[in-house]
Design a protein around this motif. Sequence first.
Motif, PDB file in Angstrom:
ATOM      1  N   UNK A  95      14.194 -20.484  29.290  1.00  0.00           N
ATOM      2  CA  UNK A  95      15.211 -20.658  30.225  1.00  0.00           C
ATOM      3  C   UNK A  95      16.364 -21.576  29.490  1.00  0.00           C
ATOM      4  N   UNK A  96      17.585 -21.357  30.163  1.00  0.00           N
ATOM      5  CA  UNK A  96      18.621 -22.050  29.376  1.00  0.00           C
ATOM      6  C   UNK A  96      18.269 -23.803  30.119  1.00  0.00           C
ATOM      7  N   UNK A  97      18.735 -24.666  29.347  1.00  0.00           N
ATOM      8  CA  UNK A  97      18.741 -25.974  29.624  1.00  0.00           C
ATOM      9  C   UNK A  97      19.661 -26.382  30.624  1.00  0.00           C
ATOM     10  N   UNK A 123      17.899 -21.419  37.307  1.00  0.00           N
ATOM     11  CA  UNK A 123      18.006 -21.507  35.734  1.00  0.00           C
ATOM     12  C   UNK A 123      18.110 -19.946  35.350  1.00  0.00           C
ATOM     13  N   UNK A 124      18.655 -19.619  34.461  1.00  0.00           N
ATOM     14  CA  UNK A 124      19.040 -18.533  33.847  1.00  0.00           C
ATOM     15  C   UNK A 124      18.007 -18.228  32.651  1.00  0.00           C
ATOM     16  N   UNK A 125      17.276 -17.187  32.558  1.00  0.00           N
ATOM     17  CA  UNK A 125      16.421 -16.745  31.302  1.00  0.00           C
ATOM     18  C   UNK A 125      17.423 -16.403  30.300  1.00  0.00           C
ATOM     19  N   UNK A 126      16.806 -16.825  29.054  1.00  0.00           N
ATOM     20  CA  UNK A 126      17.398 -16.642  27.798  1.00  0.00           C
ATOM     21  C   UNK A 126      17.166 -15.153  27.341  1.00  0.00           C
ATOM     22  N   UNK A 127      17.986 -14.409  27.243  1.00  0.00           N
ATOM     23  CA  UNK A 127      17.870 -12.945  26.779  1.00  0.00           C
ATOM     24  C   UNK A 127      17.544 -12.925  25.290  1.00  0.00           C
ATOM     25  N   UNK A 128      16.422 -12.421  25.208  1.00  0.00           N
ATOM     26  CA  UNK A 128      16.010 -12.125  23.622  1.00  0.00           C
ATOM     27  C   UNK A 128      16.687 -10.833  22.878  1.00  0.00           C
ATOM     28  N   UNK A 129      17.467 -11.111  21.818  1.00  0.00           N
ATOM     29  CA  UNK A 129      17.962  -9.844  21.267  1.00  0.00           C
ATOM     30  C   UNK A 129      16.881  -9.020  20.351  1.00  0.00           C
ATOM     31  N   UNK A 130      16.920  -7.964  20.402  1.00  0.00           N
ATOM     32  CA  UNK A 130      15.980  -7.226  19.398  1.00  0.00           C
ATOM     33  C   UNK A 130      16.697  -6.509  18.404  1.00  0.00           C
ATOM     34  N   UNK A 131      15.956  -6.395  17.368  1.00  0.00           N
ATOM     35  CA  UNK A 131      16.714  -5.661  16.105  1.00  0.00           C
ATOM     36  C   UNK A 131      16.224  -4.337  15.781  1.00  0.00           C
ATOM     37  N   UNK A 132      16.795  -3.368  16.047  1.00  0.00           N
ATOM     38  CA  UNK A 132      16.403  -1.790  16.144  1.00  0.00           C
ATOM     39  C   UNK A 132      16.899  -1.153  14.574  1.00  0.00           C
TER      40      UNK A 132
END
Length: 133
Positions: A95-97, A123-132
């Motif tokens: 989550x973002x601080x 609190x907002x979740x941190x979106x995880x980026x994925x590499x395709x």
Amino acid sequence: MRKFNFKKLTALFLFIAIAFVCQSCFVSRCKRPQIVGYIYDSITRQPIANCKVGENLTDTKGYFQLKEQRYSQFTFFGYEAPPLLVNEEIYKEEYEKKAIHLFNPFGGGNRKGTIHNADTIFLKRILKSTDYK
């Protein structure tokens, strides 16, 4: 010729010293009021358990409580209370601080037992980026 009376001078000095001491005292000052509130996920609107708020963790309902902190200060009669500045970090992995910020220019004079209701903090979740690749 008149003699100098040391007893009267000592009594006068003692009287002035007692008057000065009576004008000053130790005062209990507020370093941080008791802070209570809830921590929720901004998207799912569900409580976040085990979220670190200051030195404490939230419970299963997202509730947290930070204890009041006080200190003693030697002051003179008529002096203004010092400012109150509180900055408590909110942290949960993924989550973002965030932080709880409080400022009151004379808040150090708050009475013992003062409670600040921080209400509900999202609190907002941190979106995880994925590499395709």
